[in-house]
Design an enzyme around this catalytic site. Sequence first.
Site, short mmCIF file in Angstrom:
data_model
loop_
_atom_site.label_atom_id
_atom_site.label_comp_id
_atom_site.label_asym_id
_atom_site.label_seq_id
_atom_site.Cartn_x
_atom_site.Cartn_y
_atom_site.Cartn_z
N HIS A 100 0.84 -1.20 0.00
CA HIS A 100 0.00 0.00 0.00
C HIS A 100 0.88 1.27 0.00
CE1 HIS A 100 -3.68 2.32 1.26
NE2 HIS A 100 -2.75 3.12 1.72
N GLU A 101 1.82 1.31 0.93
CA GLU A 101 2.69 2.50 1.00
C GLU A 101 3.59 2.57 -0.23
OE1 GLU A 101 1.85 4.63 3.06
OE2 GLU A 101 0.60 3.32 4.30
N HIS A 128 1.87 4.54 -2.88
CA HIS A 128 2.07 5.99 -2.68
C HIS A 128 3.48 6.39 -3.15
CE1 HIS A 128 -1.62 6.91 -0.57
NE2 HIS A 128 -1.42 6.00 0.37
N GLU A 142 -4.50 8.03 -3.07
CA GLU A 142 -5.03 6.80 -2.48
C GLU A 142 -5.36 5.79 -3.58
OE1 GLU A 142 -5.64 4.91 1.18
OE2 GLU A 142 -4.77 6.86 0.72
#
Lengths: 521, 521
Positions: free
Chosen positions: A285-286, A289, A315
Amino acid sequence: MLFKWIAELLTRRGGYEVQVSSGTTATTREDFRAMVKTMMDYKSALDLLDWDAQTQMPEQGVQARSDAMGMLAAARFRLSVSAQMQEYLGELAASATLDPVTRRMVAIGQREYDRNCKVPEARFQAYVTLTTQAQSVWAKAREEDDFASFAPWLLRVIQMKREFAEYWGYDEHPYDAMLDEYEPGLTVAELDATFALVRDQTVQLLDRIRKGRKPEAEFLQRYFDPARQRDFSRWMLGQLGYDWRSGRLDETAHPFCTTIGHGDVRITTRYLPHFFNSALFGAIHECGHALYEQNISGELFGTNLFEGTSMGIHESQSRFWENIVGRSESFWEHYYPALQSHFPDQLAGVTWRDFYAAVNVVEPSLIRVEADEVTYNLHIMVRYELEKGLAGGDLRVADLPAIWREKMQAYLGIAPGNDRDGVLQDVHWSSGLFGYFPSYALGNLNSAQMAHAMRRALPDLSALIGRGEFAPVRAWLTDQVYQHGKLKTAAQIMMDATGEPTNATYLLKYFAEKYSPLYAL
Amino acid sequence: MLFKWIAELLTRRGGYEVQVSSGTTATTREDFRAMVKTMMDYKSALDLLDWDAQTQMPEQGVQARSDAMGMLAAARFRLSVSAQMQEYLGELAASATLDPVTRRMVAIGQREYDRNCKVPEARFQAYVTLTTQAQSVWAKAREEDDFASFAPWLLRVIQMKREFAEYWGYDEHPYDAMLDEYEPGLTVAELDATFALVRDQTVQLLDRIRKGRKPEAEFLQRYFDPARQRDFSRWMLGQLGYDWRSGRLDETAHPFCTTIGHGDVRITTRYLPHFFNSALFGAIHECGHALYEQNISGELFGTNLFEGTSMGIHESQSRFWENIVGRSESFWEHYYPALQSHFPDQLAGVTWRDFYAAVNVVEPSLIRVEADEVTYNLHIMVRYELEKGLAGGDLRVADLPAIWREKMQAYLGIAPGNDRDGVLQDVHWSSGLFGYFPSYALGNLNSAQMAHAMRRALPDLSALIGRGEFAPVRAWLTDQVYQHGKLKTAAQIMMDATGEPTNATYLLKYFAEKYSPLYAL
């Protein structure tokens, strides 16, 4: 070393001290850009001080850190609202010959100037004091499951946010002014239709899933050695294309991604020994980003366009990589052997299909941050509807706990027995963050919509994922999204990349196609 | 979080923007202190950015980091030489009623103002450009053992330092102005007598040692697992009183200690698998610096007195803990069992007396940074005498290699066969750091002189060390040295703590008493 930097600065033309009253537009442009660069350098320092405070700092260093960050933030803030800045913005906005990058920089600068200047200083101070206290009250109230003690504070916070909405201005709904803070230009009118569709369709899907065949997932709670989890996470980030020369992975209670500057985009995750999903999917997830930030065009470095364009686009990237790639069938068909050889005992007798199903279990739960990708949006819908009601003055704070339970029951089929697991669970409202939640759901919508568009260019997307070939995926995203930074608005990104504004179609389609076979619907 | 800091700053009186033209002395005092606090906050940010660059930063982050540090350094520099600062300093210096802390702050501020203002800006820029280039030339020249290519650059650097000495001013010798940069007030006249004594006595001692019985030390080059070295180093720092709540230990090629702020004093060391001394004694050395910084009075936080008072006093603390404590007989009598049980294979058959002797081997060598505590000062004497000659115009750059060899032969009994291991070994001169080397030797003198004074208060000092009881040692040092920060000058510290100015007596006495039995002299 410092001497060198000082001298370099002294020899450079510009910086924010230069007077330009008699300058040409070209001169003003350079001076404005130098001032913005200074603000970005302050931001870089602030971001590092904050990262360090969360990852490395000794516990006794808090006060000194707070002092240094306060000074830097104030210095940056003063530049953003300075008379000099106002003069630059006015002069450049009136210029007909400005290049597109600087034009957009002026727009972003003007936006920040307005946001920071429109609220009277005394009211801003009162707001900060109020929310600081409200956060303490909230923390205690949540611990003691005592909504009544928090209610008067929440009332004051929402009243003040409504007052701010009037300063900032809006066309139709006061909540528009709050949404605008995180998703520039977004309005209630746009969200209402989209979110209602997401909500209703997801509720129906969830009903069907509840009656479907639930996958086995208990093996995810076996003991997974944190050091081995770390090794695997690091290896996986490299697979996805995270540039280790421009980043690092550390450990924090709450995972995050932060950009210190060009070539320095850091992420964190956490390793739970008895729950496999947390570390790996948190890291992916990170990483989403980070891939965004690592691939913004270097030409925008030093400008106020050198960051993701909105929270909803940002997001979308974390969700794209975490869910659409990282929780996909072809991904695990390819990577499961590597995982299994990394954890042979824990995954003994577990097939890749078992594993794929297990990391995609859909299960209504009370806590948003623990929700799966399907139910997650329903948590957001509850909050969106409540925030909108509070912002518009249609809802009473005292009624929130009951309405919360009603909506949870209606959308997720479960309701909390207490407020700690209900209306008191999130820190956002006590901090004044109204308008923030919708971006999470928008990210999910955008991620599926982009994946759909990507398949037009890369029809074999699943096969690429199934071979661990992410270069074409990153190339498409860089081309359509990453490189532009804030040069394009979120709306422009979505139009250019997908041909239509953000809408619910593709996420709902993605859900249907993914979960029908998984749950034998 | 940033909002909070901004608001806090806005509500605070002061900061450097406040105008005080019509203020009272009390007002000026507060405004001056607020401005100094801002400068210290900049310093804190700079120190963190620098620490991070050396320990954590991804390799691609260099340019962004350099930009941010340049901006912060320039902002801090501008405050130090601002008209506002000049006004504060003038007004407060004239006040008869100023408290001692602020009075000293004014003196330090004035010193910095003068240093930064006396050199014309164009010349300062030229100096920075020159030394930046000279460092590159030096690095290449050292690699290729080619002094001739470096000589014209060194000549220009020393010419410019001599020019700066004239701007800064001095009473007797141009080198005084250079010494003053690192050791305020120190002069050639003072150093000459002291250093000649150290040199002559050490040369004599070394002659005797050469004829003595050399201890066995080869076991220090066995394989010592870096992870186990780290564990032991961390444990040892705790024993010495390093406050882990206010610090951390990391790994870098060149060990250092840096103070980010009150409650945040970080150290680094390096773990060589085949040389035990490097990591542990490196860590203890940096711990000495850290104990100084961790124990400066919290009341001085935010002032320009919140740091060690001079390099010679700072180095006395690293040397005190590294050598006088960490290489002492009673220390290893006490700690050797713990070390041996940590490295049972490597130290099998090695007694504590063997170990104590091994970590105190005296052996003339060509490279300063690898020298033992006895020969180290002789390396400094060579450099001191050369620097003084260059600064005074009595030495020609072209003659340096030959003079270097002569002096090495005369003092240490060995001479380099090339310039790489001779006059080209240190980066200092190419960076313009003339006057820096003597502080290393002063640190050694001060450490022994303080130990002597400490024994008057703690007659059982060796016994305390032999029981690992360092609290009374730290208490004495805190009382006499640490707490004062820059409130006292180096000369005041030495007078108050030891009753006499820095002199050679006690170091020479310490050497004689320690090495006579060790080498059976």
